[in-house]
Design a protein around this motif. Structure first.
Motif, mmCIF file in Angstrom:
data_model
loop_
_atom_site.group_PDB
_atom_site.id
_atom_site.type_symbol
_atom_site.label_atom_id
_atom_site.label_comp_id
_atom_site.label_asym_id
_atom_site.label_seq_id
_atom_site.Cartn_x
_atom_site.Cartn_y
_atom_site.Cartn_z
ATOM 1 N N ARG A 195 0.827 -1.204 0.000
ATOM 2 C CA ARG A 195 0.000 0.000 0.000
ATOM 3 C C ARG A 195 0.861 1.254 0.000
ATOM 4 O O ARG A 195 0.556 2.226 -0.695
ATOM 5 C CB ARG A 195 -0.927 -0.011 1.219
ATOM 6 C CG ARG A 195 -1.802 1.227 1.336
ATOM 7 C CD ARG A 195 -2.756 1.124 2.500
ATOM 8 N NE ARG A 195 -3.799 0.140 2.230
ATOM 9 C CZ ARG A 195 -4.681 -0.285 3.138
ATOM 10 N NH1 ARG A 195 -4.615 0.178 4.376
ATOM 11 N NH2 ARG A 195 -5.607 -1.157 2.816
ATOM 12 N N GLN B 98 3.887 1.500 -1.200
ATOM 13 C CA GLN B 98 4.447 1.595 -2.544
ATOM 14 C C GLN B 98 3.431 2.192 -3.511
ATOM 15 O O GLN B 98 3.760 3.070 -4.324
ATOM 16 C CB GLN B 98 4.875 0.210 -3.024
ATOM 17 C CG GLN B 98 5.519 0.213 -4.407
ATOM 18 C CD GLN B 98 5.873 -1.193 -4.867
ATOM 19 O OE1 GLN B 98 5.107 -2.139 -4.649
ATOM 20 N NE2 GLN B 98 7.025 -1.347 -5.476
ATOM 21 N N ALA B 99 2.180 1.758 -3.393
ATOM 22 C CA ALA B 99 1.137 2.262 -4.281
ATOM 23 C C ALA B 99 0.912 3.755 -4.067
ATOM 24 O O ALA B 99 0.693 4.511 -5.027
ATOM 25 C CB ALA B 99 -0.162 1.494 -4.056
ATOM 26 N N GLU C 31 1.286 6.675 -6.851
ATOM 27 C CA GLU C 31 0.169 7.581 -7.117
ATOM 28 C C GLU C 31 0.615 9.037 -6.991
ATOM 29 O O GLU C 31 0.291 9.886 -7.838
ATOM 30 C CB GLU C 31 -0.968 7.298 -6.132
ATOM 31 C CG GLU C 31 -2.302 7.911 -6.500
ATOM 32 C CD GLU C 31 -3.020 7.151 -7.590
ATOM 33 O OE1 GLU C 31 -3.698 7.802 -8.403
ATOM 34 O OE2 GLU C 31 -2.890 5.913 -7.637
#
Length: 247
Positions: free
Chosen positions: A44, A46-47, A51
């Motif tokens: 999460r 990393q995401a 983003e």
């Protein structure tokens, strides 16, 4: 019904959680709990970085501006925040704020009205109020440390209006990054001499005298009441940095 922002997800009513993502990350629930939860949190995290990088990559030269979410529209500092946003746009900068109400809204509004790029980087909080209506590019983060990375990575300086703990946090983190040379030639300007002078005096009269910081560290802070001077200080520092950059 109040809305609660969790990353890109909006929750209302009974779906609003009682804890934040940061709180759950930092809670220690037992020696083996990380085996079942933390590896997924890494994904999460990393995401969120991906983003944020994707949203901010083409913003261009920008300045991060901080200030109180509690500043009312009829307060003189709100009008000053609008002027800061407009002056930054006139100087060719995009404006980055925390995207909330108060002084942040004022700066975003000034940038919007001046025809510039207005960015808001929100954060998941128990009292989440959402991004203000003057934000053109908005990203909501779960984790403070990711949001802080975006504030620094995509800015060429900080302007700091009077604010509370969140503003102090960003201010002293920026000072630490400059003092430890983690960032290069990063100007920090405080607007509001009446509000900030006591802090700078304390740093010089107490911290320097105790030997916990050097006198040069205090000089990293520039104080002014003039938004035009604040922008000039940032632009001059960046012009000097570019002039001394190796070819």
């Amino acid at each position: 019904m109040n809305a609660y922002q969790r990353g890109p997800v909006t929750l209302r009513g009974q779906h609003v959680p009682t804890t934040t993502t940061d709180q759950r990350l930092l809670d220690n629930r037992g020696p083996a709990d990380w085996l079942h939860t933390d590896p997924w949190r890494v994904m999460r995290i990393q995401a969120e970085f991906v983003e944020g990088f994707g949203a901010m990559a083409e913003v261009g030269p920008a300045v991060s501006v901080f200030g109180s979410a509690r500043t009312k529209p009829d307060h003189p500092m709100y009008a000053l925040g609008e002027q800061v946003g407009a002056e930054l746009v006139e100087a060719g900068y995009a404006v980055i704020t925390g995207g909330g109400p108060g002084s942040m809204e004022a700066v975003n509004k000034g940038a919007d009205r001046a025809g510039g790029t207005s960015v808001g980087l929100g954060i998941e909080l128990p009292f989440e109020q959402g991004l203000n209506s003057y934000v053109h590019i908005g990203v909501n983060f779960r984790y403070f440390f990711i949001r802080k990375t975006m504030f620094v990575k995509y800015a060429e300086g900080f302007i700091v209006l009077p604010g509370g703990f969140g503003t102090f946090d960003e201010l002293f983190e920026a000072l630490t990054l400059v003092q430890t040379h983690k960032v290069t030639s990063f100007p920090i300007v405080l607007i509001g001499t009446t509000y900030w002078q006591g802090l700078r005096d304390w740093l010089r009269d107490v911290a320097v005298e105790e030997g916990t910081i050097s006198a040069a560290d205090v000089d990293l802070l520039h104080l002014t009441d003039d938004p035009q001077e604040a922008v000039r200080l940032i632009r001059t520092a960046n012009e000097e940095r570019r002039a001394h950059r190796p070819e």
